[in-house]
Design a protein around this motif. Sequence first.
Motif, mmCIF file in Angstrom:
data_model
loop_
_atom_site.group_PDB
_atom_site.id
_atom_site.type_symbol
_atom_site.label_atom_id
_atom_site.label_comp_id
_atom_site.label_asym_id
_atom_site.label_seq_id
_atom_site.Cartn_x
_atom_site.Cartn_y
_atom_site.Cartn_z
ATOM 1 N N ASP A 7 0.792 -1.256 -0.072
ATOM 2 C CA ASP A 7 -0.045 -0.097 -0.110
ATOM 3 C C ASP A 7 0.887 1.399 -0.068
ATOM 4 O O ASP A 7 1.448 1.531 1.147
ATOM 5 N N ASP B 217 -2.707 0.463 -3.800
ATOM 6 C CA ASP B 217 -2.007 -0.833 -3.517
ATOM 7 C C ASP B 217 -1.476 -1.286 -4.950
ATOM 8 O O ASP B 217 -1.994 -1.431 -5.948
ATOM 9 N N HIS C 31 -9.282 -1.739 2.055
ATOM 10 C CA HIS C 31 -8.565 -1.839 0.783
ATOM 11 C C HIS C 31 -8.777 -3.043 0.192
ATOM 12 O O HIS C 31 -9.249 -3.997 1.054
#
Length: 400
Positions: free
Chosen positions: A295, A352, A390
């Motif tokens: 990330d 990411d 995420h």
Amino acid sequence: MVKVILSMLSLITLAGCNMTTSSNNQANSFTAIKVASFNVSMDASNYVGRDMSKANNQVLRNQLKNNNQQIKNISEIIQRTRPDIILLNEFDYIDDPSQGIERFIKQYLNVAQHPSVNAIDYPYYYYAPVNTGKPSPYDLTGDGKATGKQGDAWGFGFFEGQYGMVLLSKYPIDVNAIRTFQHFKWKDMPNALRPINPATGEFFYNDEVWQQFPLSSKSHWDIPVDINGKTIHILASHPTPPVFDGPEDRNGKRNHDEVRFWHDYISPQQADYIYDDQGVFGGLADKQRFIIMGDQNASKDEGNSLKEAITALLTNPLVNDAKIPQSIGASQNKQANPIAKFHTAYWGIRADYVLPSQYGLEVLANGVFWPQKNQETYRLIKDRKASSDHRLVWSELTVK
């Protein structure tokens, strides 16, 4: 340093129990692998609600013991995507692997989390200390108080090791060749973006602080993995979010230079200044296989980061970013955004990355695990409580 050694010894011990498995893989001479990066939100702040005074290094240990549903969902996502190598961001550092990463592997990943999926195993892993929550003696936020934690730690955290990292692998890790850069000083990067107070024109961090300030908010790792006799360098990091600061943009500038670090590290002519935690200088040699993972909290198109470093990294001729991972689920999440299909975070940017080298690796396919709302698996990502804010990013590669 002791904790790094302990983690390496733990890696060797666990790997030693699985030599038959790795030998069989080598005998089969597989050249196709799947790699992934996943910010799993398995840090204490995800479990204590709004009372951050309860955030400490025992929280994740306790959640792992309690058959936590969010951790089960994280595991199911990994079982569904089945990467051979995966970097986990925001997995709190737990020095005793039997209470941390080994419990996650054995109690969650080694157990099928849904009737339609199979368990998965990772005989090799690596983890090490990070700078988040590591106390500094200084007032790093400029509020007149030196608390030693949160913004006054060398990396933002309520306790040492929060927001840590772990690498899991089905293939052997060359433990003796791992390089870490936790203690590399920000000042030692040429043309570092040292924050300046725009109201006074003076440096935001005085000379005493600047001399000690580490570049990495967590750490930067170069982890060589042996894929049937061919080495891939997993370059893992998790730069600070470029927000939560002031007009000096201290976090934005640190994020920029943390991202820039990998650009310089893979470029032999630009890496002479870099030194690792053992004092060895230099970056990767020419013609090395690598995958930059993690990330990065940065997008060249959107968000609050400074764009120069991430743009330079993505366009570096040694990096293959020709085919950007995407998903229909992401495009549905931000329907008015024409590039939403490339997003990896629900709040709306490509944050990411799994970036393979041009040398020695060929991209077969890639994508983002982001189910659509009408799919049964949407339950796994419907909100942060379900898993993470995420999404898992993956890439299938041929090792040449």
